[in-house]
Enzyme design. Structure first.
Site, mmCIF file in Angstrom:
data_model
loop_
_atom_site.group_PDB
_atom_site.id
_atom_site.type_symbol
_atom_site.label_atom_id
_atom_site.label_comp_id
_atom_site.label_asym_id
_atom_site.label_seq_id
_atom_site.Cartn_x
_atom_site.Cartn_y
_atom_site.Cartn_z
ATOM 1 C CG MET A 29 -1.916 -1.172 1.166
ATOM 2 S SD MET A 29 -3.443 -0.879 2.051
ATOM 3 C CE MET A 29 -2.835 -0.576 3.691
ATOM 4 C CG HIS A 33 8.428 0.267 6.130
ATOM 5 N ND1 HIS A 33 8.639 -1.092 6.119
ATOM 6 C CD2 HIS A 33 7.113 0.436 6.403
ATOM 7 C CE1 HIS A 33 7.513 -1.716 6.395
ATOM 8 N NE2 HIS A 33 6.557 -0.805 6.560
ATOM 9 C CD GLU A 34 15.787 -1.891 4.531
ATOM 10 O OE1 GLU A 34 16.164 -2.989 4.074
ATOM 11 O OE2 GLU A 34 15.885 -0.840 3.896
ATOM 12 N N GLY A 35 10.948 -2.838 5.571
ATOM 13 C CA GLY A 35 10.186 -4.100 5.564
ATOM 14 C C GLY A 35 9.741 -4.440 4.149
ATOM 15 C CG HIS A 36 6.833 -1.976 2.209
ATOM 16 N ND1 HIS A 36 6.785 -0.857 3.000
ATOM 17 C CD2 HIS A 36 5.572 -2.499 2.222
ATOM 18 C CE1 HIS A 36 5.557 -0.684 3.467
ATOM 19 N NE2 HIS A 36 4.800 -1.671 3.031
ATOM 20 C CD GLN A 60 -6.042 -3.663 2.712
ATOM 21 O OE1 GLN A 60 -5.941 -4.162 1.591
ATOM 22 N NE2 GLN A 60 -5.041 -3.733 3.581
ATOM 23 N N GLY A 146 4.809 -10.203 4.122
ATOM 24 C CA GLY A 146 5.573 -10.118 5.357
ATOM 25 C C GLY A 146 4.948 -10.924 6.485
ATOM 26 C CE LYS A 148 3.715 -4.564 11.634
ATOM 27 N NZ LYS A 148 2.879 -3.976 10.606
ATOM 28 C CD GLN A 152 -1.864 -8.935 4.422
ATOM 29 O OE1 GLN A 152 -2.690 -8.049 4.508
ATOM 30 N NE2 GLN A 152 -0.598 -8.682 4.108
HETATM 31 P P1 AMP Z 1 1.406 -2.910 3.477
HETATM 32 O O1 AMP Z 1 1.989 -1.865 2.571
HETATM 33 O O2 AMP Z 1 1.342 -2.518 4.903
HETATM 34 O O3 AMP Z 1 0.119 -3.483 2.927
HETATM 35 O O4 AMP Z 1 2.428 -4.118 3.434
HETATM 36 C C1 AMP Z 1 2.812 -4.722 2.232
HETATM 37 C C2 AMP Z 1 3.589 -5.962 2.545
HETATM 38 O O5 AMP Z 1 4.743 -5.627 3.304
HETATM 39 C C3 AMP Z 1 2.784 -6.970 3.362
HETATM 40 O O6 AMP Z 1 3.050 -8.275 2.885
HETATM 41 C C4 AMP Z 1 3.340 -6.759 4.749
HETATM 42 O O7 AMP Z 1 3.239 -7.916 5.576
HETATM 43 C C5 AMP Z 1 4.785 -6.459 4.441
HETATM 44 N N1 AMP Z 1 5.406 -5.753 5.574
HETATM 45 C C6 AMP Z 1 4.940 -4.644 6.192
HETATM 46 N N2 AMP Z 1 5.744 -4.329 7.236
HETATM 47 C C7 AMP Z 1 6.719 -5.266 7.282
HETATM 48 C C8 AMP Z 1 7.837 -5.500 8.129
HETATM 49 N N3 AMP Z 1 8.136 -4.719 9.149
HETATM 50 N N4 AMP Z 1 8.626 -6.570 7.858
HETATM 51 C C9 AMP Z 1 8.343 -7.401 6.828
HETATM 52 N N5 AMP Z 1 7.301 -7.236 5.992
HETATM 53 C C10 AMP Z 1 6.500 -6.186 6.210
#
Ligand code: AMP
Length: 284
Positions: A29, A33-36, A60, A146, A148, A152
């Protein structure tokens, strides 16, 4: 990196690769950040072509949630993905994904009624509907999510399995900041004091692991210790503390297959975090 906004433009770029190349997909979305970016790196390691989508999915979010104020940082996101050598960025508008008259939904039953699904009843239906739609548009061989968002990840795996979608679903471990707060686009909402309180989530998870490593197996005892830590944060309000097995059902006695999952309001911001209790691994 090619930036496309319609399914047809995406198809025209990918059509010569279908059936020949491994096409990896990372749905997001935005407000990256580093997670993405860790998902992107994993995808690039394993696939020939990496497609990332940025779409803030209205279905959602429940009324009153943060859809309107969700951070939208398209140019910053695009330059991060460009640097990360992503091949294609798919950035559709709401009307491309949900044209007038759109009336279909994809819903996984059972595991969506617990945990986050209990607090956010329409959330997973919105997630599975958009992810199914994005899967059909991209037709990837592999998709990356993720840990995280652990529930999901489970729900997406179940959907692909139940609907015979020929896509390998990969889970990627949680990326954390230097103070071990799980990265989230919503962390941007936190004030300085709320940020300090948010660090208690990982502290509580670490304590649960420590107690388990010392031999405690009763969920109620572990939960009590976790609750005590979370309650010490002035801005925190617990949504749930759950110790669950593979099926996301709560367990009375924990073991190496148990995961602890937390959802906590930090001020108005809902944060989630989780970890396996497995011996020896502290921050996973
Ligand atoms: P979002 O943009 O929040 O919908 O997240 C997109 C994807 O990034 C999803 O699969 C999340 O689970 C993953 N994600 C978000 N935050 C993290 C994180 N801190 N570490 C790993 N994956 C993440």
């Amino acid at each position: 990196m090619k930036v496309v906004e319609t399914p047809l433009d995406l198809y025209n770029i990918l059509k010569s690769s279908y059936g020949k190349k491994r096409i990896g997909f990372v749905p997001t979305m935005g407000a990256l950040h580093e997670g993405h970016l860790s998902l992107v790196r994993k995808c690039k390691e394993q696939c020939d072509i990496t497609v990332v989508s940025i779409f803030v999915n209205p279905s959602q979010f429940a009324p009153g949630e943060d859809f309107e104020k969700y951070p939208r940082l398209f140019s910053e996101d695009a330059s991060l993905l460009e640097k990360g050598k992503v091949d294609i960025l798919f950035h559709p508008s709401v009307s491309v994904i949900y044209p007038k008259g759109f009336s279909t939904a994809v819903e996984v039953e059972g595991i969506t009624n617990v945990l986050c699904g209990k607090s956010r009843p329409s959330h997973f239906r919105g997630v599975t509907t958009v992810v199914a739609k994005l899967f059909n548009i991209v037709s990837p061989t592999d998709a990356y999510f993720g840990e995280k968002d652990f529930q999901q990840l489970k729900v997406i795996k179940k959907m692909t399995e139940d609907l015979n979608m020929k896509i390998n679903i990969h889970g990627v471990e949680i990326a954390r900041d230097k103070n071990l707060l799980a990265l989230s686009s919503r962390n941007a909402y936190l004030s300085k004091d709320e940020y300090e309180d948010a660090l208690l989530l990982n502290k509580a998870i670490t304590e649960a692991k420590r107690i388990y490593m010392e031999g405690e197996v009763l969920s109620c005892k572990i939960k009590k210790a976790v609750k005590k830590i979370l309650k010490s944060g002035k801005s925190l309000k617990i949504d749930y503390i759950a110790l669950v097995g593979e099926d996301l059902r709560k367990t009375k006695k924990v073991d190496d297959n148990t995961r602890i999952l937390l959802a906590v309001y930090c001020g108005k911001t809902r944060l989630i975090d989780n970890a396996s209790l497995k011996q020896g691994i502290l921050y996973r």
